[in-house]
Design an enzyme around this catalytic site. Structure first.
Site, PDB file in Angstrom:
ATOM      1  N   PRO A  79       0.330  -0.914  -0.042  1.00  0.00           N
ATOM      2  CA  PRO A  79      -0.081  -0.260   0.012  1.00  0.00           C
ATOM      3  C   PRO A  79       0.660   1.509  -0.724  1.00  0.00           C
ATOM      4  O   PRO A  79       1.827   1.838   0.674  1.00  0.00           O
ATOM      5  CB  PRO A  79      -0.566   0.061   1.098  1.00  0.00           C
ATOM      6  N   VAL A  91       5.298   3.393   6.949  1.00  0.00           N
ATOM      7  CA  VAL A  91       5.758   4.150   7.304  1.00  0.00           C
ATOM      8  C   VAL A  91       4.501   5.224   7.583  1.00  0.00           C
ATOM      9  O   VAL A  91       3.482   5.102   6.256  1.00  0.00           O
ATOM     10  CB  VAL A  91       7.278   4.597   5.925  1.00  0.00           C
ATOM     11  N   ASP A 126       5.951   2.567   1.840  1.00  0.00           N
ATOM     12  CA  ASP A 126       5.060   1.640   1.880  1.00  0.00           C
ATOM     13  C   ASP A 126       4.658   2.160   3.294  1.00  0.00           C
ATOM     14  O   ASP A 126       5.266   1.777   4.283  1.00  0.00           O
ATOM     15  CB  ASP A 126       6.150   0.522   2.629  1.00  0.00           C
ATOM     16  N   HIS A 127       3.407   2.362   3.281  1.00  0.00           N
ATOM     17  CA  HIS A 127       2.255   2.564   4.432  1.00  0.00           C
ATOM     18  C   HIS A 127       2.270   2.300   5.422  1.00  0.00           C
ATOM     19  O   HIS A 127       1.955   1.775   7.073  1.00  0.00           O
ATOM     20  CB  HIS A 127       0.932   3.408   3.664  1.00  0.00           C
ATOM     21  N   ARG A 128       2.539   0.774   5.251  1.00  0.00           N
ATOM     22  CA  ARG A 128       2.652  -0.549   6.763  1.00  0.00           C
ATOM     23  C   ARG A 128       3.608  -0.374   7.440  1.00  0.00           C
ATOM     24  O   ARG A 128       3.417  -0.241   8.865  1.00  0.00           O
ATOM     25  CB  ARG A 128       2.586  -1.984   5.964  1.00  0.00           C
TER      26      ARG A 128
END
Ligand code: CAO
Length: 508
Positions: free
Chosen positions: A304, A484, A480-482
């Site tokens: 994501p 950061v 990577d929004h998981r």
């Protein structure tokens, strides 16, 4: 233990085969027959102890039902003949569950043309003669009785009698348009083998299987025409279905890469005949192009990602760089903005360690790295490659410039070794020399961040009193929004910007 409807035994005459399903759910007791026995209606088959809510379980005897083998229609010797439902043991209104032929199909005597199913047995009705089907008068779901018209057959004139085996191989593989969700019944000769892997992608073909196997195939969503039969006379048995499903599952698990370019099971984009629109050629992709495509699909689907944009004022940096450029060139090093970017990103990684992680596959842990290796995306003749510059946080801009030049040269000369491209913590993808005002780079897994750099340009900036011409560098940070969150990314970008905007800070 058997369920009501499970196939108990299969009977075969010289013209048809019949599955005898269990009339009850229960436990098999004594079995009165064995393979090779000949039985007639009413013969004892076996005893089932039925499951009952009554305190005492009852024993039921299972007998051969009245499902006499259908006799083929009277022999014919040429011309168009009507093929009718033969004697089916007096059963009336029997459902047609398969129509195995269509108009235009060639059939051999003994080939299955339709399959009927009562609640006691299924029956394959064979072609009485070899010939060509002119028209078919029934469809799946029809209820038929003895004497009903099945099809018109143009009989092969003076044809030799069919081989003694009534289940001869089909001559024509034309798919029937009959509206059945199942493959068409017939026989298919195949080498008996439990290995289903070889047939996973074979095109549709005729099949021969009992109702229990067909029901199981329906439940599992398996196209029986893809299953290799190992039963007698090319019959598909339950074990074949299990082997097929096992092979299909193993294939999809062991070959994720094969499907990666198509999106790991997502619908593929169908090929088109582009030559209809103009001159075209088919070009084979290089290994690097294929791997890049696979990795891009995986990274785009799995991560994501968010991209955030900013512009750094590199006017001072550019002045400084241009001053040093000549001196560096004497040492054989081309000083572009890239080494400054590498140095600044390395320092931003140290200041924002959430960018220096890799997520573990368990979904519960991540690796925090205490080294800073920066990947440089290089547009090489062989495709996109990413050599890695090690310990960038500990090196000077000049040292980074020298090493980056060597790595880029190696990449362009196709001299990179696998080790040169491993261990990256973060990637810089610079399209600055090419142009553009921004783009959204795809995170290079297992890294969690990538910086896209576009072309610096002179823009008017308000300094409080007036507009000043400043050199502005567009930066595009995908993460990577998981791993950061937006706050971390904002801080990373602001810190990076501050380093690039004030070259003195970079040397600190
Ligand atoms: N803005 C304006 N000018 C820039 C610039 C920028 N952001 N970046 C570089 N330039 C200038 C350089 O200063 C140089 O000009 P001078 O000779 O006048 O100094 C010129 O552009 C050419 O630079 P270069 O291409 O030789 O060197 P580089 O260090 O900028 O780039 C490399 C090296 C390997 C990053 C680049 O050649 C490359 O391959 N980029 C493509 C990467 C890529 O394909 N990314 C997409 C991957 S998919 O996301």
């Amino acid at each position: 233990m058997v369920e009501e409807g499970d196939s108990l035994i299969v009977l075969e005459t010289d013209k048809a085969s019949m599955d005898i399903p269990s009339p009850f759910t229960g436990k098999i007791g004594k079995i009165a027959i064995k393979v090779g026995d000949t039985v007639s209606e009413g013969a004892d088959i076996l005893v089932i102890t039925t499951e009952s809510s009554a305190p005492v379980a009852s024993e039921e005897k299972v007998e051969a039902p009245k499902a006499s083998a259908p006799a083929p229609a009277a022999p014919v010797s040429g011309g168009v003949e009507s093929v009718k439902v033969p004697d089916i043991g007096g059963a009336e209104g029997v459902e047609v569950i398969e129509v195995a032929v269509a108009a235009g199909d060639k059939v051999k005597e003994g080939d299955s043309i339709i399959v009927l199913e009562t609640d006691k047995a299924s029956m394959e009705i064979p072609a009485p003669k070899s010939g060509t089907v002119k028209s078919v008068s029934i469809k799946v779901g029809d209820k038929v009785s003895e004497g009903d018209l099945v099809l018109e057959l143009e009989v092969e004139g003076g044809s030799a009698p069919a081989e003694s085996a009534p289940v001869a191989e089909k001559a024509v593989e034309k798919a029937t348009p009959a509206a059945t969700e199942e493959p068409k019944a017939s026989t298919a000769k195949a080498a008996p083998s439990a290995d289903q892997s070889a047939v996973l992608s074979e095109p549709s073909r005729k099949v021969h299987a009992g109702p229990a196997v067909r029901m199981l195939a329906r439940e599992l969503g398996v196209d029986l025409s893809l299953v290799r039969p190992t039963g007698p006379r090319g019959r598909i048995i339950k074990e074949d279905l299990h082997a097929y499903v096992k092979a299909a599952v193993q294939k999809s698990v062991s070959a994720p890469v094969a499907t990666a370019t198509t999106g790991s099971g997502l619908p593929t984009v169908p090929d088109q005949d582009f030559s209809k629109f103009g001159d075209v050629e088919i070009v084979k992709m290089s290994k690097i192009q294929r791997l890049t495509a696979q990795n891009m699909v995986r990274n785009a689907l799995v991560v994501p990602q968010v991209t955030q944009f900013d512009k750094a004022d590199i006017s001072d940096l550019e002045e400084f760089r241009k001053g040093l450029k000549g001196e560096m060139e004497k040492q054989g090093v081309k000083l572009t903005p890239l080494p400054f970017l590498i140095k600044a990103v390395a320092q931003a990684m140290v200041a924002n360690p959430s960018f220096n992680v890799s997520l573990m596959a368990d979904g519960e842990t991540y690796v925090q790295k205490h080294y800073v290796h920066i990947g440089i995306a290089v547009d090489s003749p062989a495709g996109l490659v990413v050599p890695v510059l090690r310990d960038a946080d500990k090196k000077s801009v000049v040292q980074i410039a020298k090493e980056a030049s060597e790595l880029i040269k190696k990449a362009l000369d196709k001299q990179l070794k696998p080790a040169d491209m491993q261990g990256g913590c973060f990637t810089i993808s610079s399209l600055g020399a090419i142009g553009g005002t921004g783009f959204t780079p795809i995170v290079n897994c297992p890294e969690v961040g990538i910086l896209g750099v576009s072309k610096a340009d002179i823009e008017p900036r308000w300094n409080g009193k007036e507009f000043e011409p400043r050199t502005m560098l567009p930066l595009c940070l995908s993460y990577d929004h998981r791993a950061v969150n937006g706050g971390d990314a904002g801080r990373f970008m602001t810190f990076l910007n501050s380093l690039l905007s004030d070259v003195r800070r970079l040397s600190l």
